[in-house]
Design an enzyme around this catalytic site. Structure first.
Site, PDB file in Angstrom:
ATOM      1  N   HIS A 143       0.832  -1.203   0.000  1.00 32.22           N
ATOM      2  CA  HIS A 143       0.000   0.000   0.000  1.00 32.22           C
ATOM      3  C   HIS A 143       0.869   1.256   0.000  1.00 32.22           C
ATOM      4  O   HIS A 143       2.098   1.201  -0.019  1.00 32.22           O
ATOM      5  CB  HIS A 143      -0.969  -0.007   1.188  1.00 32.22           C
ATOM      6  N   CYS A 151       2.878  -5.055   6.548  1.00 39.97           N
ATOM      7  CA  CYS A 151       2.664  -4.768   5.129  1.00 39.97           C
ATOM      8  C   CYS A 151       3.935  -4.187   4.493  1.00 39.97           C
ATOM      9  O   CYS A 151       4.936  -3.955   5.159  1.00 39.97           O
ATOM     10  CB  CYS A 151       1.505  -3.788   4.963  1.00 39.97           C
TER      11      CYS A 151
END
Length: 339
Positions: A143, A151
């Protein structure tokens, strides 16, 4: 007339709301930047051609590969990662802050045009092998911004480009693109340096897949057996899915696999030579890493400045002190192959 005026006001309010959102509201449909389109054309690629993504933790980099007019894949662009969390090694449980390592397939349903971190795509962790091994975790993404809790964050601008390239490939018919999430570039130097790490058997299994790609320049078919990944040439029919923990079937002779064996033998010789000349390194990650280019900005200008540069919403940089403690300095010599 009163109803008509009310309807007009409602429509005007909707239009104004759309303007207030601007490009941000349409971020999932923004076109591929013209400069990147030019780079594609120069390399014999089109927006419709399938893609593959590679992520390297240690180097904090993400690569986008794309099929060319030759039918083989070539590197389109390398992006610096602003933040990842955890350390080198696979993710095994919810809450361990580990960014995953393994082979994943991202379909259209895993693309998120309304992410809280601008744009994102879900890696699909845990995959079939990881579920069979009892690994847990959810919502492991690539992201925007510069914050991570498992992430890979690559700034709003970076993920915007990658998202657009992936979206066009999926819209053109690619059912899903492969993501190879790796601890480091799979070079003999890195394997020699990390040879004492307990994750080495797992990493050697990952290298089987990257070696097959190096030989064929086509993303390999990925399945699992015997509690490990099994790779077959991607330009051949994929084997039927089976029990990831069942014994592996006997592999038929294949020229590509034989070429991989030759490459691996050469790599092992190089690893042995490097290992004989230097001791194994001890890498300690406080909490993940950050590309040296962003780390320098963080060091010089501070986390608020970096947050403003990487996210329109100024999403705070996660654990900036840990990012500054990333042991990777980015001073390794350039590589001579596609690894």
């Amino acid at each position: 007339m009163k109803l008509l005026r009310t309807a007009i006001l409602v429509c005007l309010a909707a239009l104004l709301a759309g303007c207030a959102g601007g490009d941000y509201d349409d971020r999932g449909s923004l076109p591929i930047p013209p400069k990147l389109m030019q780079e594609m054309a120069a390399k014999g690629m089109s927006p419709d051609d399938p893609i593959m993504v590679r992520i390297y933790k240690k180097e904090s980099e993400l690569e986008v590969w794309k099929r060319t007019s030759s039918g083989r894949y070539a590197l389109l662009k390398t992006y610096p990662l602003c933040r990842w969390s955890g350390k080198l090694g696979p993710k095994t449980r919810e809450g361990d802050r580990q960014a995953p390592e393994g082979f994943y397939t991202v379909s259209r349903g895993l693309m998120n045009p309304r992410s809280q971190f601008y744009l994102s795509f879900n890696l699909g962790y845990p995959n079939q092998l990881e579920r069979a091994l009892g690994y847990g975790g959810s919502a492991l993404m690539v992201h925007g911004a510069c914050t991570s809790a498992g992430c890979y964050a690559m700034t709003n601008d970076g993920v915007g480009e990658v998202y657009a390239v992936a979206r066009e490939a999926l819209a053109a018919g690619q059912p899903g693109f492969q993501v190879q999430s790796l601890p480091f570039r799979m070079t003999p130097a890195n394997f020699a340096e990390h040879r004492a790490d307990p994750n080495m058997p797992f990493w050697r299994n990952l290298k089987e897949g990257t070696d097959l790609f190096a030989v064929t320049r086509v993303p390999p078919n990925v399945s699992a057996c015997g509690g490990r990944y099994r790779f077959t040439p991607g330009n051949e029919a994929a084997p039927p899915a089976g029990d990831p923990l069942a014994p592996c079937p006997m592999a038929a002779p294949d020229p590509a696999v034989e070429a991989v064996a030759s490459k691996q033998a050469h790599d092992e010789q190089t690893i042995a030579l490097i290992s004989a000349s230097r001791g194994p390194a001890t890498w300690t990650y406080v909490d993940g890493g950050m590309h040296p280019s962003f780390r320098e900005i963080l060091r010089r200008a501070g986390p608020q400045k970096l947050a403003a540069m990487t996210s329109a919403d100024k999403v705070p940089v996660s654990t900036p002190e840990a990012a500054l403690a990333d042991p990777y300095k980015g001073d390794e010599p350039p590589e001579t192959d596609i690894q």
